[in-house]
Scaffold this motif. Structure first.
Motif, PDB file in Angstrom:
ATOM      1  N   SER A   1      -3.527  -4.909  -6.788  1.00 14.23           N
ATOM      2  CA  SER A   1      -3.701  -4.792  -5.336  1.00 14.23           C
ATOM      3  C   SER A   1      -4.018  -6.161  -4.740  1.00 14.23           C
ATOM      4  N   GLN A   2      -3.735  -6.301  -3.458  1.00 16.86           N
ATOM      5  CA  GLN A   2      -3.932  -7.594  -2.791  1.00 16.86           C
ATOM      6  C   GLN A   2      -5.000  -7.492  -1.711  1.00 16.86           C
ATOM      7  N   ILE A   3      -5.573  -8.648  -1.397  1.00 16.76           N
ATOM      8  CA  ILE A   3      -6.665  -8.664  -0.420  1.00 16.76           C
ATOM      9  C   ILE A   3      -6.222  -8.078   0.930  1.00 16.76           C
TER      10      ILE A   3
ATOM     11  N   ALA B   1     -11.686   9.487   1.894  1.00 13.57           N
ATOM     12  CA  ALA B   1     -12.901   8.681   1.707  1.00 13.57           C
ATOM     13  C   ALA B   1     -12.581   7.200   1.616  1.00 13.57           C
ATOM     14  N   GLU B   2     -11.515   6.857   0.848  1.00 17.16           N
ATOM     15  CA  GLU B   2     -11.246   5.428   0.634  1.00 17.16           C
ATOM     16  C   GLU B   2      -9.770   5.091   0.462  1.00 17.16           C
ATOM     17  N   HIS B   3      -8.914   6.064   0.270  1.00 21.53           N
ATOM     18  CA  HIS B   3      -7.500   5.744   0.042  1.00 21.53           C
ATOM     19  C   HIS B   3      -6.718   5.569   1.331  1.00 21.53           C
TER      20      HIS B   3
ATOM     21  N   VAL C   1       7.202  -2.625   7.623  1.00 24.63           N
ATOM     22  CA  VAL C   1       6.131  -2.035   6.812  1.00 24.63           C
ATOM     23  C   VAL C   1       5.386  -3.169   6.108  1.00 24.63           C
ATOM     24  N   PRO C   2       4.177  -3.520   6.580  1.00 23.20           N
ATOM     25  CA  PRO C   2       3.407  -4.546   5.847  1.00 23.20           C
ATOM     26  C   PRO C   2       3.107  -4.047   4.439  1.00 23.20           C
ATOM     27  N   SER C   3       3.215  -4.963   3.485  1.00 23.51           N
ATOM     28  CA  SER C   3       3.128  -4.514   2.099  1.00 23.51           C
ATOM     29  C   SER C   3       2.305  -5.477   1.259  1.00 23.51           C
ATOM     30  N   GLY C   4       1.398  -4.914   0.443  1.00 23.19           N
ATOM     31  CA  GLY C   4       0.573  -5.714  -0.452  1.00 23.19           C
ATOM     32  C   GLY C   4       1.023  -5.484  -1.888  1.00 23.19           C
ATOM     33  N   GLY C   5       0.069  -5.006  -2.718  1.00 26.18           N
ATOM     34  CA  GLY C   5       0.382  -4.775  -4.132  1.00 26.18           C
ATOM     35  C   GLY C   5       1.050  -3.438  -4.377  1.00 26.18           C
ATOM     36  N   ARG C   6       1.187  -2.627  -3.315  1.00 22.96           N
ATOM     37  CA  ARG C   6       1.803  -1.291  -3.378  1.00 22.96           C
ATOM     38  C   ARG C   6       1.119  -0.387  -4.401  1.00 22.96           C
ATOM     39  N   THR C   7      -0.185  -0.529  -4.477  1.00 21.70           N
ATOM     40  CA  THR C   7      -0.970   0.376  -5.331  1.00 21.70           C
ATOM     41  C   THR C   7      -1.559   1.521  -4.510  1.00 21.70           C
ATOM     42  N   GLY C   8      -1.229   1.567  -3.228  1.00 24.17           N
ATOM     43  CA  GLY C   8      -1.800   2.576  -2.334  1.00 24.17           C
ATOM     44  C   GLY C   8      -1.489   3.992  -2.802  1.00 24.17           C
ATOM     45  N   LEU C   9      -2.390   4.911  -2.472  1.00 26.91           N
ATOM     46  CA  LEU C   9      -2.255   6.293  -2.933  1.00 26.91           C
ATOM     47  C   LEU C   9      -2.046   7.259  -1.765  1.00 26.91           C
TER      48      LEU C   9
ATOM     49  N   VAL D   1      -0.466  -7.609  11.221  1.00 27.74           N
ATOM     50  CA  VAL D   1      -0.316  -8.049   9.836  1.00 27.74           C
ATOM     51  C   VAL D   1      -1.480  -8.987   9.522  1.00 27.74           C
ATOM     52  N   ILE D   2      -2.256  -8.641   8.528  1.00 29.83           N
ATOM     53  CA  ILE D   2      -3.376  -9.485   8.113  1.00 29.83           C
ATOM     54  C   ILE D   2      -2.788 -10.631   7.288  1.00 29.83           C
ATOM     55  N   CYS D   3      -3.047 -11.853   7.728  1.00 27.73           N
ATOM     56  CA  CYS D   3      -2.436 -13.009   7.034  1.00 27.73           C
ATOM     57  C   CYS D   3      -3.469 -13.793   6.235  1.00 27.73           C
TER      58      CYS D   3
ATOM     59  N   GLY E   1      -3.979  -5.790   1.467  1.00 24.90           N
ATOM     60  CA  GLY E   1      -3.929  -4.334   1.305  1.00 24.90           C
ATOM     61  C   GLY E   1      -5.322  -3.743   1.229  1.00 24.90           C
ATOM     62  N   ASN E   2      -6.229  -4.437   0.557  1.00 29.19           N
ATOM     63  CA  ASN E   2      -7.623  -3.959   0.456  1.00 29.19           C
ATOM     64  C   ASN E   2      -8.263  -3.882   1.840  1.00 29.19           C
ATOM     65  N   ILE E   3      -7.993  -4.905   2.655  1.00 28.42           N
ATOM     66  CA  ILE E   3      -8.591  -4.910   4.000  1.00 28.42           C
ATOM     67  C   ILE E   3      -7.935  -3.834   4.859  1.00 28.42           C
ATOM     68  N   ALA E   4      -6.612  -3.743   4.753  1.00 27.32           N
ATOM     69  CA  ALA E   4      -5.891  -2.759   5.574  1.00 27.32           C
ATOM     70  C   ALA E   4      -6.271  -1.323   5.224  1.00 27.32           C
ATOM     71  N   THR E   5      -6.757  -1.107   3.998  1.00 25.41           N
ATOM     72  CA  THR E   5      -7.194   0.249   3.618  1.00 25.41           C
ATOM     73  C   THR E   5      -8.718   0.364   3.558  1.00 25.41           C
ATOM     74  N   ASN E   6      -9.422  -0.738   3.837  1.00 24.33           N
ATOM     75  CA  ASN E   6     -10.884  -0.762   3.652  1.00 24.33           C
ATOM     76  C   ASN E   6     -11.246  -0.193   2.280  1.00 24.33           C
ATOM     77  N   ALA E   7     -10.686  -0.805   1.243  1.00 21.70           N
ATOM     78  CA  ALA E   7     -10.849  -0.271  -0.111  1.00 21.70           C
ATOM     79  C   ALA E   7     -12.320  -0.179  -0.523  1.00 21.70           C
ATOM     80  N   GLY E   8     -12.596   0.832  -1.323  1.00 21.55           N
ATOM     81  CA  GLY E   8     -13.965   1.055  -1.820  1.00 21.55           C
ATOM     82  C   GLY E   8     -14.062   0.658  -3.276  1.00 21.55           C
ATOM     83  N   GLY E   9     -14.122   1.662  -4.158  1.00 21.89           N
ATOM     84  CA  GLY E   9     -14.152   1.368  -5.589  1.00 21.89           C
ATOM     85  C   GLY E   9     -15.488   1.688  -6.226  1.00 21.89           C
TER      86      GLY E   9
HETATM   87  C1  LIG Z   1      -5.218   3.292 -10.678  1.00 22.17           C
HETATM   88  C2  LIG Z   1      -5.639   3.177  -9.243  1.00 22.17           C
HETATM   89  C3  LIG Z   1      -6.990   3.224  -8.927  1.00 22.17           C
HETATM   90  C4  LIG Z   1      -7.400   3.092  -7.598  1.00 22.17           C
HETATM   91  N1  LIG Z   1      -8.731   3.138  -7.318  1.00 22.17           N
HETATM   92  C5  LIG Z   1      -9.130   2.952  -6.034  1.00 22.17           C
HETATM   93  C6  LIG Z   1     -10.522   2.951  -5.729  1.00 22.17           C
HETATM   94  O1  LIG Z   1     -11.375   3.154  -6.593  1.00 22.17           O
HETATM   95  N2  LIG Z   1     -10.887   2.738  -4.456  1.00 22.17           N
HETATM   96  C7  LIG Z   1      -9.965   2.513  -3.458  1.00 22.17           C
HETATM   97  O2  LIG Z   1     -10.352   2.297  -2.300  1.00 22.17           O
HETATM   98  N3  LIG Z   1      -8.636   2.546  -3.719  1.00 22.17           N
HETATM   99  C8  LIG Z   1      -8.207   2.744  -4.969  1.00 22.17           C
HETATM  100  N4  LIG Z   1      -6.865   2.771  -5.241  1.00 22.17           N
HETATM  101  C9  LIG Z   1      -5.895   2.693  -4.126  1.00 22.17           C
HETATM  102  C10 LIG Z   1      -5.351   1.272  -3.806  1.00 22.17           C
HETATM  103  O3  LIG Z   1      -5.431   0.435  -4.919  1.00 22.17           O
HETATM  104  C11 LIG Z   1      -6.100   0.664  -2.618  1.00 22.17           C
HETATM  105  O4  LIG Z   1      -5.831   1.435  -1.469  1.00 22.17           O
HETATM  106  C12 LIG Z   1      -5.738  -0.795  -2.340  1.00 22.17           C
HETATM  107  O5  LIG Z   1      -6.629  -1.321  -1.381  1.00 22.17           O
HETATM  108  C13 LIG Z   1      -4.309  -0.982  -1.837  1.00 22.17           C
HETATM  109  O6  LIG Z   1      -4.015  -2.365  -1.853  1.00 22.17           O
HETATM  110  P1  LIG Z   1      -2.497  -2.857  -1.979  1.00 22.17           P
HETATM  111  O7  LIG Z   1      -2.483  -4.338  -1.875  1.00 22.17           O
HETATM  112  O8  LIG Z   1      -1.868  -2.298  -3.171  1.00 22.17           O
HETATM  113  O9  LIG Z   1      -1.902  -2.234  -0.645  1.00 22.17           O
HETATM  114  P2  LIG Z   1      -0.521  -1.470  -0.411  1.00 22.17           P
HETATM  115  O10 LIG Z   1      -0.457  -0.228  -1.191  1.00 22.17           O
HETATM  116  O11 LIG Z   1       0.601  -2.418  -0.537  1.00 22.17           O
HETATM  117  O12 LIG Z   1      -0.701  -1.095   1.138  1.00 22.17           O
HETATM  118  C14 LIG Z   1      -1.701  -0.224   1.563  1.00 22.17           C
HETATM  119  C15 LIG Z   1      -1.718  -0.166   3.094  1.00 22.17           C
HETATM  120  O13 LIG Z   1      -2.091  -1.441   3.616  1.00 22.17           O
HETATM  121  C16 LIG Z   1      -1.065  -1.965   4.453  1.00 22.17           C
HETATM  122  N5  LIG Z   1      -1.029  -3.410   4.204  1.00 22.17           N
HETATM  123  C17 LIG Z   1      -0.872  -4.040   3.004  1.00 22.17           C
HETATM  124  N6  LIG Z   1      -0.981  -5.366   3.166  1.00 22.17           N
HETATM  125  C18 LIG Z   1      -1.200  -5.586   4.489  1.00 22.17           C
HETATM  126  C19 LIG Z   1      -1.392  -6.752   5.278  1.00 22.17           C
HETATM  127  N7  LIG Z   1      -1.383  -7.967   4.755  1.00 22.17           N
HETATM  128  N8  LIG Z   1      -1.588  -6.599   6.613  1.00 22.17           N
HETATM  129  C20 LIG Z   1      -1.602  -5.368   7.176  1.00 22.17           C
HETATM  130  N9  LIG Z   1      -1.439  -4.239   6.474  1.00 22.17           N
HETATM  131  C21 LIG Z   1      -1.231  -4.341   5.148  1.00 22.17           C
HETATM  132  C22 LIG Z   1       0.192  -1.219   4.081  1.00 22.17           C
HETATM  133  O14 LIG Z   1       1.107  -1.158   5.156  1.00 22.17           O
HETATM  134  C23 LIG Z   1      -0.369   0.137   3.714  1.00 22.17           C
HETATM  135  O15 LIG Z   1      -0.562   0.898   4.873  1.00 22.17           O
HETATM  136  C24 LIG Z   1      -6.424   2.925  -6.555  1.00 22.17           C
HETATM  137  C25 LIG Z   1      -5.064   2.876  -6.888  1.00 22.17           C
HETATM  138  C26 LIG Z   1      -4.656   3.016  -8.213  1.00 22.17           C
HETATM  139  C27 LIG Z   1      -3.197   2.958  -8.521  1.00 22.17           C
END
Ligand SMILES: Cc1cc2nc3c(=O)[nH]c(=O)nc-3n(C[C@H](O)[C@H](O)[C@H](O)COP(=O)(O)OP(=O)(O)OC[C@H]3O[C@@H](n4cnc5c(N)ncnc54)[C@H](O)[C@@H]3O)c2cc1C
Length: 459
Positions: free
Chosen positions: A136-138, A415-417, A65-73, A202-204, A140-148
Motif C-alpha cells: 500500500s502507498q501513503i 471502520a477502516e477500509h 481513478v486515483p490509484s495507490g498500491g491497489r490493496t484496497g478492500l 489527488v493527494i500528491c 492510498g493510506n491517507i485517502a482511506t484513513n487507514a487504521g491497522g
Molecule cells: C492483507 C490486507 C490487510 C489489510 N489490513 C488493513 C488494516 O489493518 N487496516 C486498514 O485500514 N486497511 C487494511 N487493508 C486495506 C488497504 O490496505 C488500505 O485501505 C490501504 O490504505 C489502501 O492503500 P493503497 O495504496 O493500496 O490504496 P488503493 O487501494 O490504491 O486506493 C484506495 C483508495 O484511495 C484512493 N487513492 C489512492 N491513492 C490516492 C491518492 N494519491 N490521492 C487520492 N486518492 C487516492 C483510491 O482512489 C481509492 O479510493 C488491508 C488490505 C489487505 C490486502
C-alpha cells in the motif's frame, strides 16, 4: 482524438499506457468483484503532470481513478467504467526529513513499509501498520484513513497527517496546513481530504509526523473460550499497560492460517477465540504480563496462553493474525469491516452472531479484528458450489440487516477500509441524509465536473 491520445499528446510519452496487462492490473484492487475496464493508465512523475491530467479530464469530460498500491478492500481504486487510472506509484520520493519536528515529507507513491524503514533508520517510528504495508502507498493510506494494528496507541493515519499537497478535481493545487502542529485559521481542509477516497482531489505529497521509536515488543497469545471475556482480558491488561496492540481472532481463522502457512498452533489447548496482545518490553513487563495472564485464568476468562521469549517468537506470533486476510482470500470472502464502541461489543456480538447463524446457515463465518478499537472484520466465506454473483447478492441482503443492527448499536458499516463501491449503498446506515447531502455539496465544490472517482463513496 481518443482519450489515450489526448493524454499522450499532453504528457511525457512514457507516462501513458494502454497495454492490456496494465489496464487489467491497474484497473482493480483486492476486491476482485468488479471487472477492470480502464481505457488508459497514467503514471506521472511530478505534481505538474497530475495537474495537467486533471485539467484534461475537466476539458474533455473523462473520469480519473486515483490509484495507490491497489490493496484496497472496498473497490475504491477500481476502474470498471471506462475511466483513466491515475497511478501515483512513480511519485515515490521521500522529499524531506526534519529531526527537530520529527516529521517527514513524502510523495504519495511512497510504499508504507518504505516509510516505516526510513523512519527506523532515523531512530523514529511510523506507526501505521497492517498486513498490506509492503504494497500500500501513503497516498492510498491517507485517502482511506487507514487504521491497522497500532491504532489503539497511535491512532489512525489522520493522526499522522500534518500537511498535504493536493490537486483538486477542479485542477487547483492546494497546500493544506503547511506541516504545522498549530494552525487555527478556520476550516482545516486537510482533514477533509483524509478519508475522501480519491473523490475530492489527488493527494500528491504529505507531511507526516513520526513517533519516538518504541521499545522491543512483548507479545502474548491467550486462548479465550467466550467472546465477551475478550473484553474482560482487554480491561485487565489495560489497567497494567499502555497497550500497543490488542487483536482478536477466532479458532476457525487460526486453523486456516496454520494450515496454509505450515505454522504450529500457538497453544496446546484450542479455544474459540484468541487475544493477541502487544506491550513494550521494558523492566518488569514480563512479570506484569504473567501476573495479568494468571489473573485472567483465575477469573475463568482465559484457558491457556503463550508469551514471547524473543523478538523472533514475537514475530512468529504476529503471523497468526497478520496472515489471516490473505489466507481467507482463497475463499472469496465477503468482508464486513464494522465497528461499535468497545463497551458495546459484547451485546452487539450476541445479536450479530445470531444474525449470521440464521442468515448464513450454509456459510462459514470467520471473525477477527482490531478488537481494542471496537473494529471487527466479519468474513463470510463463499461455499464452493455457489457462484460468485449468487453469493454476492445473498450477502448484500444480509448487509442491510447488519446495517440495522449497527444503527441500533451506534456503530459504523466501515471502520477502516472505506466505502468505495462495496459499501456505497449502505452509507445511510452510518451517515444521516443531512450529512450525505453535505458530502455531495463538498464534492461539487472541489470536483464540480465529477471527474474524480465518480460512483465511489457517495455515488
Ligand atoms: C492483507 C490486507 C490487510 C489489510 N489490513 C488493513 C488494516 O489493518 N487496516 C486498514 O485500514 N486497511 C487494511 N487493508 C486495506 C488497504 O490496505 C488500505 O485501505 C490501504 O490504505 C489502501 O492503500 P493503497 O495504496 O493500496 O490504496 P488503493 O487501494 O490504491 O486506493 C484506495 C483508495 O484511495 C484512493 N487513492 C489512492 N491513492 C490516492 C491518492 N494519491 N490521492 C487520492 N486518492 C487516492 C483510491 O482512489 C481509492 O479510493 C488491508 C488490505 C489487505 C490486502
Amino acid at each position: 482524438m481518443k482519450i489515450p491520445e489526448l493524454l499522450a499528446a499532453a504528457l511525457p510519452q512514457d507516462c501513458v499506457t494502454t497495454e492490456a496487462w496494465a489496464l487489467q492490473s491497474y484497473g482493480c484492487d483486492r476486491t476482485t468483484i468488479w471487472p477492470a475496464q480502464a481505457v488508459a493508465v497514467v503514471r506521472p512523475r511530478h505534481i505538474d503532470e497530475v495537474q495537467r491530467c486533471v485539467q484534461l479530464a475537466n476539458e474533455h469530460g473523462f473520469a480519473l481513478v486515483p490509484s495507490g498500491g491497489r490493496t484496497g478492500l472496498s473497490g475504491g481504486a477500481v476502474a470498471s467504467n471506462g475511466e483513466v487510472v491515475l497511478s501515483l506509484e512513480r511519485m515515490n520520493r521521500i522529499v524531506d526529513f526534519d529531526p527537530v519536528d520529527a516529521s517527514v515529507r513524502v510523495e504519495a507513491g511512497v510504499v508504507t513499509a518504505q516509510l516505516q524503514d526510513y523512519a527506523r533508520d532515523k531512530g523514529l517510528y511510523y506507526p501505521v501498520d497492517f498486513a498490506a504495508a509492503g504494497s500500500s502507498q501513503i497516498g492510498g493510506n491517507i485517502a482511506t484513513n487507514a487504521g491497522g494494528i497500532k491504532v489503539i496507541r497511535y491512532g489512525m493515519t489522520r493522526d499522522r497527517v500534518r500537511g498535504l499537497s493536493v490537486v483538486t478535481g477542479k485542477g487547483e493545487r492546494l497546500e493544506l496546513n503547511r506541516g504545522l502542529l498549530k494552525n487555527n485559521t478556520g476550516y482545516d481542509f486537510r482533514h477533509l481530504f483524509v478519508g475522501s477516497e480519491g473523490t475530492l482531489g489527488v493527494i500528491c505529497e504529505a507531511n507526516l509526523a513520526l513517533a519516538p521509536a518504541p521499545a522491543d515488543p512483548l507479545v502474548l497469545v491467550l486462548g479465550v473460550p467466550r467472546f465477551a471475556d475478550v473484553l474482560e482480558v482487554l480491561a485487565s491488561f489495560r489497567q497494567r499497560f499502555s497497550l500497543s496492540a490488542f487483536e482478536c481472532f477466532s479458532d476457525n481463522g487460526l486453523r486456516k492460517v496454520c494450515a496454509a502457512h505450515q505454522l504450529a498452533p500457538p497453544l496446546s489447548t484450542p479455544a474459540a477465540y484468541y487475544a493477541l496482545i502487544e506491550v513494550d518490553e521494558c523492566d518488569g513487563a514480563a512479570e506484569q504480563a504473567v501476573a495479568a495472564f494468571e489473573y485472567c485464568v483465575d477469573q475463568g476468562w482465559v484457558s491457556d496462553g503463550v508469551i514471547s521469549q524473543s523478538l523472533g517468537q514475537a514475530a512468529e506470533l504476529w503471523k497468526l493474525r497478520e496472515y489471516l486476510s490473505e489466507t481467507l482470500a482463497a475463499w472469496t470472502p465477503y468482508k464486513n469491516d464494522i465497528s461499535v464502541a468497545v463497551s458495546r461489543l459484547p451485546a452487539f456480538l450476541v445479536e450479530a452472531d445470531a444474525l449470521m447463524a440464521a442468515r448464513y446457515p450454509d456459510c462459514e463465518v470467520v471473525w477477527y479484528g482490531h478488537i481494542g478499537d471496537g473494529n471487527l472484520h466479519l468474513n463470510i466465506l463463499k461455499p464452493e458450489r455457489w457462484s460468485k454473483d449468487d453469493f454476492l447478492s445473498r450477502c448484500s441482503a444480509v448487509t442491510d440487516e447488519l446495517g440495522d443492527l449497527l444503527v441500533r448499536h451506534g456503530g459504523s458499516i466501515s471502520a477502516e477500509h472505506g466505502v468505495g463501491l462495496l459499501k456505497r449503498d449502505y452509507l445511510h446506515y452510518t451517515r444521516s441524509p443531512a450529512e450525505i447531502e453535505l458530502m455531495r455539496g463538498m464534492k461539487a465544490l472541489f470536483d464540480p465536473r465529477g471527474v474524480l472517482n465518480p460512483g465511489k463513496l457517495i455515488g
